[in-house]
Design a protein around this motif. Structure first.
Motif, PDB file in Angstrom:
ATOM      1  N   ASN A 368       0.799  -1.219   0.000  1.00 37.12           N
ATOM      2  CA  ASN A 368       0.000   0.000   0.000  1.00 37.12           C
ATOM      3  C   ASN A 368       0.837   1.276   0.000  1.00 37.12           C
ATOM      4  O   ASN A 368       0.285   2.378  -0.031  1.00 37.12           O
ATOM      5  N   ALA A 369       2.156   1.153   0.038  1.00 39.61           N
ATOM      6  CA  ALA A 369       3.022   2.332  -0.038  1.00 39.61           C
ATOM      7  C   ALA A 369       3.022   2.888  -1.466  1.00 39.61           C
ATOM      8  O   ALA A 369       2.791   2.145  -2.429  1.00 39.61           O
ATOM      9  N   ARG A 370       3.269   4.171  -1.591  1.00 29.23           N
ATOM     10  CA  ARG A 370       3.378   4.784  -2.910  1.00 29.23           C
ATOM     11  C   ARG A 370       4.508   5.819  -2.916  1.00 29.23           C
ATOM     12  O   ARG A 370       4.972   6.281  -1.875  1.00 29.23           O
ATOM     13  N   THR A 372       6.994   8.859  -2.979  1.00 31.36           N
ATOM     14  CA  THR A 372       6.959  10.097  -2.197  1.00 31.36           C
ATOM     15  C   THR A 372       8.262  10.863  -2.397  1.00 31.36           C
ATOM     16  O   THR A 372       9.340  10.297  -2.235  1.00 31.36           O
ATOM     17  N   ARG A 506       6.497   7.974   5.885  1.00 32.64           N
ATOM     18  CA  ARG A 506       5.485   8.835   5.277  1.00 32.64           C
ATOM     19  C   ARG A 506       4.919   8.244   3.988  1.00 32.64           C
ATOM     20  O   ARG A 506       3.808   8.596   3.573  1.00 32.64           O
ATOM     21  N   ALA A 507       5.655   7.350   3.356  1.00 31.74           N
ATOM     22  CA  ALA A 507       5.188   6.723   2.115  1.00 31.74           C
ATOM     23  C   ALA A 507       4.328   5.496   2.369  1.00 31.74           C
ATOM     24  O   ALA A 507       3.527   5.100   1.510  1.00 31.74           O
ATOM     25  N   LYS A 508       4.455   4.900   3.543  1.00 32.92           N
ATOM     26  CA  LYS A 508       3.766   3.647   3.843  1.00 32.92           C
ATOM     27  C   LYS A 508       2.258   3.840   3.994  1.00 32.92           C
ATOM     28  O   LYS A 508       1.796   4.888   4.451  1.00 32.92           O
ATOM     29  N   TRP A 510      -0.250   4.323   1.967  1.00 28.47           N
ATOM     30  CA  TRP A 510      -0.946   5.414   1.285  1.00 28.47           C
ATOM     31  C   TRP A 510      -2.235   4.947   0.615  1.00 28.47           C
ATOM     32  O   TRP A 510      -3.232   5.643   0.595  1.00 28.47           O
ATOM     33  N   VAL A 511      -2.224   3.726   0.045  1.00 25.55           N
ATOM     34  CA  VAL A 511      -3.398   3.203  -0.650  1.00 25.55           C
ATOM     35  C   VAL A 511      -4.256   2.416   0.335  1.00 25.55           C
ATOM     36  O   VAL A 511      -3.751   1.627   1.136  1.00 25.55           O
ATOM     37  N   LYS A 512      -5.559   2.610   0.249  1.00 30.27           N
ATOM     38  CA  LYS A 512      -6.485   1.876   1.105  1.00 30.27           C
ATOM     39  C   LYS A 512      -6.649   0.446   0.598  1.00 30.27           C
ATOM     40  O   LYS A 512      -6.279   0.118  -0.525  1.00 30.27           O
ATOM     41  N   ILE A 517      -7.131   5.717  -3.110  1.00 30.02           N
ATOM     42  CA  ILE A 517      -6.168   6.558  -2.395  1.00 30.02           C
ATOM     43  C   ILE A 517      -6.907   7.386  -1.338  1.00 30.02           C
ATOM     44  O   ILE A 517      -7.977   7.885  -1.588  1.00 30.02           O
TER      45      ILE A 517
END
Length: 517
Positions: A368-370, A372, A506-508, A510-512, A517
């Motif tokens: 789910n990270a994206r 950053t 902070r990147a971890k 991010w997506v539900k 998002i």
């Protein structure tokens, strides 16, 4: 030339964005080669597809052109190529009709993250969640591995489900697809290293596990036969090398371990390609990781022989971030420019680029990270962004090496490197600074293609090579190496690493879970 000196080995290196055919002599000198890119399809955020028919077409074109180049030089003929090895991007998933040989869907590439909801649903089926199958496979449930991609195809593509249920389908990773086509549809096989990346194989038995197949809802009849990494599988059915035997299949990152001649327990390498992959040889022993690493088969040296295992740290984005800067943002015109830009500044001025385009792999494992970019100020320039891009893979390599030291109790003193990104002196110096150890770069850096060539030659009995005796490869790729040593203080190194850890947090997540998002 003597008879042995005239013998050559070909290697098909089917990577994530391009394929190559390289022709080696017994000293790992490249006598001829050809490489071609193939199309990547990014139809939705997190998706990455490939056309399997385009891949095999590019392979055949590379073979033809490399053979023409070889003969044009005048020293060799095509008949001097005695055997061909195959190495491939791992986990990328192909399904095809068993009668027509036509793909039922585009190949889903290994970095693809569309299966995030699939992973979450599968994790709910077992009390151990993402670690449900780790004991049997050495792997966590992740978008990374082939069985999860296959499950998505069965759930979302009616044509694939119909072919599966009617036993009309074959499944394979890219090695299986290539062998199937190159042999004129004569064989449907994979090797133990590639099979170990599907989540359908028992790591200890080197066999498909009925319980794992049941967990994913996969019919075992569609799976290829598992072979060792070092034996003869069949012959090429057509083209300029018709009749030449294919021997030696291995996943590309394992191939690089072999190409670096890291055949003894405790030796390690890192390959900086589309992604970056650090492998640590653990010999005939499976090391069960407690720190986010993968337990995997490096290679099986022959039929019936014990496999060589490895701990692996997988980094999803390395060279592909450079490609993104070039193709999507237009910050650079050619990939080599990134090192020149990064060299214009002493550091990234507090900018961190967490390149989680499709989640984070080892040792974080967060689908789910994206991506950053954090720490931007009015002072930030293109040079700082370029440097932060190179630093991203270097920080992730440090995290993996740190985890390996925790697992093994031994800190790697020198890291052997290969892959496209290592051509940049600036990148390798940044890597040495962030690791705090020496980085060693060979002159001949085609370690991936070389690894499958060594396996093929050993299977054919050429040059006295033996996979259980590293000394038989002493004359292979034995030229001088470049060494990069740390130039920054330990205090600065640790400060940089702490900053990276904050950026990752902070990147971890991010997506539900539903993919939104």
């Amino acid at each position: 030339m003597g008879k042995t000196e005239r013998e050559l080995i070909g290697s098909i290196d089917a990577g994530t964005t391009s394929v190559r055919f390289m022709i080696f002599n017994q000293f790992a000198e490249v006598e001829a080669w050809c490489g071609k890119e193939f199309t990547q399809y990014f139809e939705k955020p997190g998706w990455q597809d490939q056309d399997p028919h385009e891949i095999i077409d590019r392979v055949n074109e590379c073979i033809e052109q490399a053979v023409e180049e070889l003969e044009a030089k005048g020293d060799y003929k095509r008949e001097d190529i005695k055997v061909i090895g195959v190495t491939n991007q791992r986990e990328t998933t192909v399904v095809w009709d068993k009668d027509t040989g036509k793909a039922l869907h585009r190949a889903i590439a290994w970095p693809d993250a569309r299966t995030t909801p699939t992973v979450n649903e599968l994790a709910k089926k077992h009390p151990k969640g993402l670690h449900a199958l780790k004991e049997e496979t050495g792997l966590p449930l992740s978008t990374y591995f082939a069985a999860v991609k296959l499950r998505w195809l069965l759930d979302n593509v009616p044509e694939v489900k119909k072919a599966h249920d009617e036993k009309q389908m074959k499944f394979g990773t890219i090695d299986s697809w290539l062998l199937y086509n190159l042999t004129g549809r004569a064989v449907h096989i994979t090797d133990a290293s590639n099979a170990s990346r599907t989540m359908l194989m028992d790591l200890r038995k080197q066999a498909w596990d009925p319980k794992l197949c049941e967990f994913f809802g996969v019919d075992p009849d569609i799976l290829p036969e598992i072979k060792s990494s070092c034996e003869i599988y069949g012959t090429i059915a057509s083209g300029p090398l018709k009749g030449v035997e294919i021997a030696g299949i291995v996943g590309d990152q394992m191939a690089a371990l072999i190409g670096q001649k890291a055949l003894n327990p405790g030796e390690a390498k890192n390959t900086y390609g589309t992604g970056a992959f650090l492998l640590y040889n653990t010999g005939n022993k499976i090391v069960n990781s407690e720190h986010g690493l993968l337990s995997t088969i490096a290679y099986q040296p022959g039929p019936g022989l014990k496999p060589v295992y490895a701990l692996e740290g997988s980094i999803a984005v390395a060279g592909s971030a450079v490609k993104w800067l070039r193709d999507s943002l237009g910050l650079i015109k050619e990939a080599p420019e990134i090192g020149k830009e990064a060299a214009k500044v002493e550091d990234s001025a507090g900018v961190y680029f967490v390149t989680a385009f499709a989640g984070l792999l080892s040792p974080v494992w967060d689908s789910n990270a994206r991506g950053t970019i954090i720490g931007l100020t009015g002072f930030t320039t293109k040079a700082h962004i370029c440097r932060a891009t190179l630093e991203a893979v270097c920080y992730q390599t440090e995290a993996v090496l740190h985890a390996m030291a925790q697992e093994s109790g031994v800190k790697v003193k020198e890291l052997c490197v290969d892959g496209g990104m290592v051509d940049s002196d600036q990148c390798m110096q940044i890597q040495a600074d962030i690791l705090g150890i020496t980085v060693s770069r060979p002159q001949m850096r085609e370690s991936t293609a070389l690894g499958s060539a060594l396996l093929a030659g050993a299977a054919k009995g050429m040059f006295g090579w033996k996979m259980d005796d590293a000394k038989t490869f002493d004359r292979v790729n034995a030229q001088n190496k470049d060494h990069f040593k740390p130039k920054i203080s330990e205090e600065k190194r640790m400060k940089m690493i702490r900053g990276w850890a904050r950026a990752v947090e902070r990147a971890k997540g991010w997506v539900k879970d539903d993919g939104a998002i």
